[in-house]
Design a protein around this motif. Structure first.
Motif, PDB file in Angstrom:
ATOM      1  N   ALA A 864      -2.843  13.309   5.822  1.00  0.00           N
ATOM      2  CA  ALA A 864      -1.379  13.273   5.668  1.00  0.00           C
ATOM      3  C   ALA A 864      -0.784  11.968   6.174  1.00  0.00           C
ATOM      4  O   ALA A 864       0.056  11.353   5.503  1.00  0.00           O
ATOM      5  N   ALA A 865      -1.223  11.521   7.350  1.00  0.00           N
ATOM      6  CA  ALA A 865      -0.652  10.283   7.907  1.00  0.00           C
ATOM      7  C   ALA A 865      -1.017   9.087   7.049  1.00  0.00           C
ATOM      8  O   ALA A 865      -0.218   8.149   6.899  1.00  0.00           O
ATOM      9  N   TYR A 866      -2.206   9.100   6.454  1.00  0.00           N
ATOM     10  CA  TYR A 866      -2.636   7.983   5.622  1.00  0.00           C
ATOM     11  C   TYR A 866      -1.852   7.937   4.309  1.00  0.00           C
ATOM     12  O   TYR A 866      -1.491   6.859   3.825  1.00  0.00           O
ATOM     13  N   ARG A 867      -1.607   9.128   3.735  1.00  0.00           N
ATOM     14  CA  ARG A 867      -0.761   9.172   2.539  1.00  0.00           C
ATOM     15  C   ARG A 867       0.624   8.620   2.845  1.00  0.00           C
ATOM     16  O   ARG A 867       1.181   7.843   2.068  1.00  0.00           O
ATOM     17  N   GLN A 868       1.170   9.050   3.966  1.00  0.00           N
ATOM     18  CA  GLN A 868       2.509   8.596   4.335  1.00  0.00           C
ATOM     19  C   GLN A 868       2.534   7.083   4.520  1.00  0.00           C
ATOM     20  O   GLN A 868       3.482   6.399   4.111  1.00  0.00           O
ATOM     21  N   SER A 869       1.481   6.541   5.117  1.00  0.00           N
ATOM     22  CA  SER A 869       1.403   5.098   5.331  1.00  0.00           C
ATOM     23  C   SER A 869       1.397   4.348   4.004  1.00  0.00           C
ATOM     24  O   SER A 869       2.113   3.347   3.840  1.00  0.00           O
ATOM     25  N   VAL A 870       0.592   4.834   3.029  1.00  0.00           N
ATOM     26  CA  VAL A 870       0.550   4.192   1.714  1.00  0.00           C
ATOM     27  C   VAL A 870       1.909   4.279   1.043  1.00  0.00           C
ATOM     28  O   VAL A 870       2.404   3.296   0.462  1.00  0.00           O
ATOM     29  N   ARG A 871       2.523   5.461   1.108  1.00  0.00           N
ATOM     30  CA  ARG A 871       3.843   5.634   0.492  1.00  0.00           C
ATOM     31  C   ARG A 871       4.840   4.648   1.082  1.00  0.00           C
ATOM     32  O   ARG A 871       5.603   3.994   0.349  1.00  0.00           O
ATOM     33  N   ASP A 872       4.851   4.527   2.398  1.00  0.00           N
ATOM     34  CA  ASP A 872       5.826   3.645   3.036  1.00  0.00           C
ATOM     35  C   ASP A 872       5.586   2.189   2.663  1.00  0.00           C
ATOM     36  O   ASP A 872       6.532   1.409   2.505  1.00  0.00           O
ATOM     37  N   ARG A 873       4.331   1.797   2.520  1.00  0.00           N
ATOM     38  CA  ARG A 873       4.041   0.428   2.102  1.00  0.00           C
ATOM     39  C   ARG A 873       4.556   0.176   0.684  1.00  0.00           C
ATOM     40  O   ARG A 873       5.112  -0.882   0.384  1.00  0.00           O
ATOM     41  N   LEU A 874       4.347   1.148  -0.181  1.00  0.00           N
ATOM     42  CA  LEU A 874       4.805   0.992  -1.561  1.00  0.00           C
ATOM     43  C   LEU A 874       6.317   0.839  -1.635  1.00  0.00           C
ATOM     44  O   LEU A 874       6.835   0.089  -2.466  1.00  0.00           O
ATOM     45  N   LEU A 875       7.009   1.553  -0.781  1.00  0.00           N
ATOM     46  CA  LEU A 875       8.474   1.582  -0.849  1.00  0.00           C
ATOM     47  C   LEU A 875       9.117   0.654   0.164  1.00  0.00           C
ATOM     48  O   LEU A 875      10.305   0.808   0.485  1.00  0.00           O
ATOM     49  N   THR A 876       8.364  -0.318   0.647  1.00  0.00           N
ATOM     50  CA  THR A 876       8.911  -1.269   1.610  1.00  0.00           C
ATOM     51  C   THR A 876      10.184  -1.910   1.062  1.00  0.00           C
ATOM     52  O   THR A 876      10.233  -2.359  -0.084  1.00  0.00           O
ATOM     53  N   ARG A 877      11.190  -1.960   1.895  1.00  0.00           N
ATOM     54  CA  ARG A 877      12.486  -2.508   1.484  1.00  0.00           C
ATOM     55  C   ARG A 877      12.377  -4.017   1.253  1.00  0.00           C
ATOM     56  O   ARG A 877      11.743  -4.735   2.013  1.00  0.00           O
ATOM     57  N   ASP A 878      13.009  -4.478   0.193  1.00  0.00           N
ATOM     58  CA  ASP A 878      13.104  -5.922  -0.036  1.00  0.00           C
ATOM     59  C   ASP A 878      14.032  -6.524   1.013  1.00  0.00           C
ATOM     60  O   ASP A 878      15.133  -6.012   1.253  1.00  0.00           O
ATOM     61  N   ASP A 900      10.853   1.972 -12.086  1.00  0.00           N
ATOM     62  CA  ASP A 900      10.633   3.098 -11.185  1.00  0.00           C
ATOM     63  C   ASP A 900       9.156   3.407 -10.977  1.00  0.00           C
ATOM     64  O   ASP A 900       8.807   4.443 -10.415  1.00  0.00           O
ATOM     65  N   ARG A 901       8.287   2.525 -11.430  1.00  0.00           N
ATOM     66  CA  ARG A 901       6.860   2.823 -11.336  1.00  0.00           C
ATOM     67  C   ARG A 901       6.405   2.942  -9.886  1.00  0.00           C
ATOM     68  O   ARG A 901       5.593   3.812  -9.555  1.00  0.00           O
ATOM     69  N   ARG A 902       6.889   2.109  -8.995  1.00  0.00           N
ATOM     70  CA  ARG A 902       6.448   2.211  -7.608  1.00  0.00           C
ATOM     71  C   ARG A 902       6.907   3.520  -6.993  1.00  0.00           C
ATOM     72  O   ARG A 902       6.206   4.112  -6.169  1.00  0.00           O
ATOM     73  N   GLU A 903       8.117   3.987  -7.370  1.00  0.00           N
ATOM     74  CA  GLU A 903       8.585   5.275  -6.867  1.00  0.00           C
ATOM     75  C   GLU A 903       7.725   6.421  -7.398  1.00  0.00           C
ATOM     76  O   GLU A 903       7.396   7.366  -6.660  1.00  0.00           O
ATOM     77  N   ARG A 904       7.338   6.336  -8.685  1.00  0.00           N
ATOM     78  CA  ARG A 904       6.474   7.372  -9.252  1.00  0.00           C
ATOM     79  C   ARG A 904       5.082   7.330  -8.609  1.00  0.00           C
ATOM     80  O   ARG A 904       4.475   8.369  -8.337  1.00  0.00           O
ATOM     81  N   LEU A 905       4.594   6.112  -8.346  1.00  0.00           N
ATOM     82  CA  LEU A 905       3.306   6.003  -7.686  1.00  0.00           C
ATOM     83  C   LEU A 905       3.376   6.541  -6.258  1.00  0.00           C
ATOM     84  O   LEU A 905       2.453   7.251  -5.801  1.00  0.00           O
ATOM     85  N   ALA A 906       4.445   6.242  -5.554  1.00  0.00           N
ATOM     86  CA  ALA A 906       4.603   6.744  -4.189  1.00  0.00           C
ATOM     87  C   ALA A 906       4.645   8.273  -4.168  1.00  0.00           C
ATOM     88  O   ALA A 906       4.050   8.914  -3.283  1.00  0.00           O
ATOM     89  N   ALA A 907       5.335   8.855  -5.152  1.00  0.00           N
ATOM     90  CA  ALA A 907       5.381  10.321  -5.232  1.00  0.00           C
ATOM     91  C   ALA A 907       3.999  10.889  -5.493  1.00  0.00           C
ATOM     92  O   ALA A 907       3.608  11.921  -4.931  1.00  0.00           O
ATOM     93  N   ARG A 908       3.233  10.212  -6.361  1.00  0.00           N
ATOM     94  CA  ARG A 908       1.881  10.697  -6.675  1.00  0.00           C
ATOM     95  C   ARG A 908       0.973  10.560  -5.457  1.00  0.00           C
ATOM     96  O   ARG A 908       0.096  11.427  -5.227  1.00  0.00           O
ATOM     97  N   VAL A 909       1.136   9.505  -4.666  1.00  0.00           N
ATOM     98  CA  VAL A 909       0.343   9.336  -3.451  1.00  0.00           C
ATOM     99  C   VAL A 909       0.517  10.537  -2.523  1.00  0.00           C
ATOM    100  O   VAL A 909      -0.457  11.032  -1.929  1.00  0.00           O
ATOM    101  N   MET A 910       1.736  11.033  -2.402  1.00  0.00           N
ATOM    102  CA  MET A 910       1.991  12.151  -1.488  1.00  0.00           C
ATOM    103  C   MET A 910       1.372  13.456  -1.981  1.00  0.00           C
ATOM    104  O   MET A 910       1.286  14.427  -1.228  1.00  0.00           O
ATOM    105  N   GLU A 911       0.925  13.481  -3.239  1.00  0.00           N
ATOM    106  CA  GLU A 911       0.289  14.681  -3.785  1.00  0.00           C
ATOM    107  C   GLU A 911      -1.225  14.614  -3.732  1.00  0.00           C
ATOM    108  O   GLU A 911      -1.905  15.603  -4.042  1.00  0.00           O
TER     109      GLU A 911
END
Length: 958
Positions: A864-878, A900-911
């Motif tokens: 879970a923590a690793y998924r969250q870490s990947v998600r947060d990296r993907l959605l890093t604020r500009d 919106d591809r990074r948002e869709r990828l981040a959502a998929r990472v959490m699954e």
């Protein structure tokens, strides 16, 4: 150019990847703002003072400076929009404090602090915590500073500070880690042996004052950090002694940046850092001069490993650091480093003697410094060193005669004020590092804008610095591959020779030198517009020309970013076409250098760069006056004179770049080899070098005509401008270039499936060994990308800890998610000065076997923590307008028109589930694997031939 000053030459990092910002940008500014003092809070136990520094009127962040009772200085920055928290501790102690018999001790201590503390004794306790929570960490050692830093998910900041603060309270200096970490320091030293900057520094240090501690060997090695003779204190005891002698709260400065409110950040600091020892120390000072009075003038010649020729003119001056309020030395650097018409560089370029120049202050130690003018030479320039030197002194005389005018100072100050007023702060980690270092050198009230401040024109003080720029105060350093040395530098084995001339040779300076006119590009309309779009949308839609537009006011700056992709069907059809495309882009930049240098000073930037589908024109800067730049660049591209001399200059730069490619860091060459194998089209540097050697001005003229006759243009604009202005300026470009081709006429880059490739060897002259193991995903779908990103996150820290910290295979050890375009992959890399590639490969295999066993037992809660870490990296604020634009521009290149591809990828990472990782692992481990390996003596692979039959990796269905 005027070089941004740094007080941290020769910085040394604890880990393989270093982030080394300058102490401050040496931009000039005259910004007078109010100084606030806040009363102490009633419950501020351990806090002596609470203040607020000067801020830009458009800065929306909140600031607070603290002085703790133990002497620690702290700057807190609350940024509600930050998606990361970051901390940096700057300790005003560095390699200059190394004892005479233990070179590299400060650097070694920096490494040891990472390896366990009393509350967290495990060697990877800090590192693994940071990694699990999406963070980064590192440190570096400089002559007078050691800086430790990290960033992390905001909610994990308390735990990170728990571990980080103990570095400075209760380090263990684990005895069982001493030998292994000494080997890592030695590997770092070995990895730097072919670094040209360090080789030249090693030579120069032999000619400066040996009693000045900044001239010593600073990295450390097995020999300099060897076990102590029997009867003397052990190495561990010496490390502890150094720590207790030099580390205490009074010489430390902490910067903390996060989205938490200031009171919460203050509480985090108060609870954790008040226990740092107060030994009553002060930052060490350096009293011995850097340059002895009777040692100049000197002429050095240093053999370079690269096919590159450079001349440095260095003059001993007072360190100007404490004069940041008026910046007299920077004023001179601005004039000598100017690149506009009549400048020293323009004159040297016209004569065919140079292709680059910078000026600025280096090697500052608080007492003395070196004012340095660096000239990048052509082969003809290497034969005319005395002419170049005479021209430099002619330029200095011209400044002395006519350049000390207050309007020039005021112009620089107004430009710096614009930059300060509308500055973009960058990532929280960048802010924390910059501010922690600034705390060490500037008063707390000036910590944020010292780099921009300029209070008054001081002609007398400027004249004193100018008077130091004279022939009898000169250290002249020529470096080139043609030098045959009479001596060898002690640490980096650089051949060199020395001459101490009674007088310099006479030479006639070049004619045509002139001082710059008033800058015509200074923006006047800096009004902030309020329009804001969530994502870009098509403002102009057409088959041959399209414009995507996004109004953006989120960075509180009236700036605009433009990208125009000029696409041509044959831009990289062959190595010759690829070289011509690079030559055209390089010629355009080069031919506009003198005209556009004032624009760069005024905050406008233009760049043309080649890519696989053609070339991109990039415009960045203030909305006001940007159209002037665009018109001039278009005119030059379409009808500018392509001269023989201009083509020769750019061709030489490209030849130099491609000839020197085998000298690059070995791991960088390995990644390039991987890209050549798995991305089509891609041309090797050797093929490009062979192609460009045959090209003449007539070839480029013909190519420009063909290139402009067959164009498709895709454009994007993001920033603080209305749609009407965006459409008008875009149509101006389209009307000038008249594109005619459609999207289907332009070939696309393709990632290839890695299948049945024999190990590949890079074309390198390095003398280390390496393995880059690349595990490629099954296809380019979001599912594949999500699964591999989570696997890479799981592997990251254990791989580093085992192969670097425990097995000591080398300094460069890294594992992570490494997509090629949108093709997912995991890369594991080890570079070693001593261990051969076969052994490295066996160790990687053993690690992956053990990881497979670990994977079999993982549950969803474990990842879970690793998924969250990947998600947060993907959605890093500009954190800047340029970063936002580049991200949107890349999304468009991948066909993501919904952005919106990074948002869709981040959502998929959490699954992603543990079962999915177990399902994908067998094929990932064994079916699509590429090894890039090297041992000294290996012959370079024919990568193009080896990958010729590879098929494209399947497109995603999503």
């Amino acid at each position: 150019m005027m070089r941004l000053s740094s007080s941290f030459p020769g910085s040394l990092g604890a880990n393989a990847l270093r982030l080394l910002p300058p102490l401050t940008a040496s931009l000039l500014g005259a910004v007078l703002l109010t100084w606030f003092v806040s009363p102490l809070h009633a419950d501020d136990t351990g806090i002596a003072e609470v203040d607020t520094p000067h801020m830009s009127p458009h800065d929306t962040r909140d600031y607070r400076t603290l002085a703790l009772d133990n002497g620690l200085s702290v700057l807190l920055v609350s940024d509600p929009e930050a998606d990361k928290a970051a901390a940096s501790m700057n300790v005003s102690v560095g390699s200059a404090q190394d004892p005479d018999d233990l070179a590299g001790l400060a650097h070694f201590l920096e490494h040891m602090l990472f390896l366990g503390t009393e509350p967290f004794p495990e060697a990877d306790a800090y590192q693994s915590y940071i990694s699990r929570h999406g963070g980064n960490h590192n440190a570096f050692t400089a002559p007078s500073d050691t800086n430790y830093f990290f960033d992390i998910e905001p909610e994990a900041l308390p735990g990170a500070l728990d571990r980080f603060s103990q570095f400075f309270i209760s380090p263990l200096f684990n005895a069982d880690q001493l030998a292994s970490e000494r080997s890592i320091v030695h590997s770092e030293y070995q990895a730097r042996l072919r670094d040209e900057g360090r080789r030249q520094l090693d030579v120069v240090n032999q000619r400066l004052n040996p009693d000045n501690p900044t001239t010593r060997f600073a990295v450390g090695s097995r020999e300099t950090l060897a076990d102590r003779p029997e009867g003397e204190p052990s190495l561990r005891e010496r490390v502890i002694e150094f720590y207790e002698q030099y580390y205490d709260a009074n010489v430390m400065n902490l910067a903390l940046v996060g989205p938490q409110p200031l009171d919460e950040l203050e509480g985090l600091v108060q609870e954790r850092f008040v226990e740092i020892a107060d030994r009553g120390l002060e930052p060490p000072t350096i009293d011995e001069p850097l340059v002895l009075d009777d040692s100049l003038p000197q002429a050095l010649e240093v053999q370079s490993l690269r096919d590159s020729r450079e001349m440095r003119f260095q003059f001993a001056i007072d360190d100007p650091r404490d004069e940041y309020r008026t910046k007299p030395a920077d004023f001179l650097a601005n004039l000598l480093g100017h690149e506009g018409d009549g400048s020293l560089l323009a004159t040297l370029r016209e004569a065919g003697l140079a292709d680059g120049l910078s000026a600025g202050v280096s090697r500052g130690d608080g007492n003395q410094a070196l004012f340095t003018v660096t000239v990048s030479l052509t082969p003809s320039g290497a034969e005319a060193l005395d002419t170049i030197q005479a021209s430099l002194f002619e330029a200095i005389a011209l400044i002395d005669e006519k350049g000390l005018e207050e309007w020039r100072y005021d112009e620089q100050a107004s430009l710096a004020e614009q930059q300060f007023t509308f500055q973009q702060h960058g990532a929280p980690l960048q802010s924390a590092m910059r501010l922690a270092m600034n705390l060490a050198y500037y008063p707390r009230e000036d910590v944020h804008y010292a780099a921009y401040r300029m209070d008054a024109f001081d002609a007398e003080r400027i004249s004193e610095y100018l008077a130091a720029l004279r022939p009898d105060n000169l250290l002249r350093i020529y470096s080139g591959p043609d030098v045959e040395g009479e001596e060898i530098s002690p640490w980096f084995d650089a051949p060199y020779r020395v001459e101490q001339p009674a007088e310099w040779a006479e030479a006639e300076p070049l004619s045509g030198l002139a001082l710059p006119d008033p800058n015509p590009f200074i923006a006047e309309d800096l009004t902030l517009l309020e329009e804001q779009d969530d994502v870009p949308y098509p403002l102009i839609e057409g088959n041959s020309f399209s414009l995507w537009y996004q109004a953006h006011a989120g960075f509180n700056t009236p700036k605009v970013e433009w990208r125009f992709s000029l696409q041509h069907p044959q831009a990289t059809r062959s190595a010759r076409d690829a070289a011509l495309t690079r030559l055209l882009a390089g010629w355009l930049d080069d031919s506009l250098n003198e005209a556009f240098y004032p624009a760069r000073l005024a905050g406008q930037r233009f760049e043309s760069y080649a890519h696989s589908r053609g070339m991109t024109l990039s415009f960045s800067g203030w909305r006001d006056r940007q159209e002037l730049l665009m018109r001039q660049a278009l005119s030059q591209l379409i009808e500018g004179e392509i001269s023989d001399a201009g083509v020769e200059r750019v061709r030489y730069r490209l030849e130099r770049e491609w000839r020197n490619a085998p000298q690059a860091a070995l791991h960088q060459q390995a990644y390039r080899t991987l890209g050549e194998a798995l991305i089509r089209p891609q041309w090797s540097t050797s093929a490009l070098l062979e192609a460009v050697r045959e090209l003449e001005a007539d070839d480029l003229r013909d190519f420009r005509r063909r290139f402009l006759d067959e164009l498709r243009i895709e454009a994007m604009v993001v920033g603080n401008l209305p749609a009407e202005l965006a459409e008008r300026e875009a149509r101006m470009v389209a009307d000038a270039l008249r594109p005619q081709l459609g999207e289907s006429d332009i070939p696309r880059l393709e990632p290839l499936r890695a299948s049945q490739l024999a190990p590949l060897h890079p074309d390198t002259e390095r003398q280390e060994s390496l393995v880059l193991r690349y595990l490629q995903g099954h296809d380019r779908s979001l599912d594949s990308q999500a699964r591999l990103a989570v696997i890479a996150q799981l592997i990251d820290t254990p791989f580093y800890t085992r192969l670097r910290t425990e097995e000591q295979l080398g300094y460069i050890v890294n594992a992570g998610y490494s997509p090629l375009l949108d093709a997912p992959g995991v890369a594991l890399v080890v570079q070693s000065p001593e261990t051969d590639s076969a052994t490295i490969g066996e160790r990687i295999d053993a690690f992956l076997d053990d990881f497979e066993t670990r994977l079999e037992t993982l549950e969803d809660d474990d990842i879970a923590a690793y998924r969250q870490s990947v998600r947060d990296r993907l959605l890093t604020r500009d954190t800047s307008l340029g970063a936002l634009t580049n991200r949107q521009w890349q999304a468009l290149a991948y066909g993501d028109t919904d952005f919106d591809r990074r948002e869709r990828l981040a959502a998929r990472v959490m699954e992603v589930s543990a079962d999915e990782l177990r399902e994908v692992w067998p094929s990932l481990r064994r079916e699509a694997v590429v090894d890039v390996t090297f041992d000294p003596g290996d012959e370079a692979s024919d990568v193009a031939n080896a990958s010729e039959e590879l098929e494209p990796l399947p497109l995603p269905d999503d």
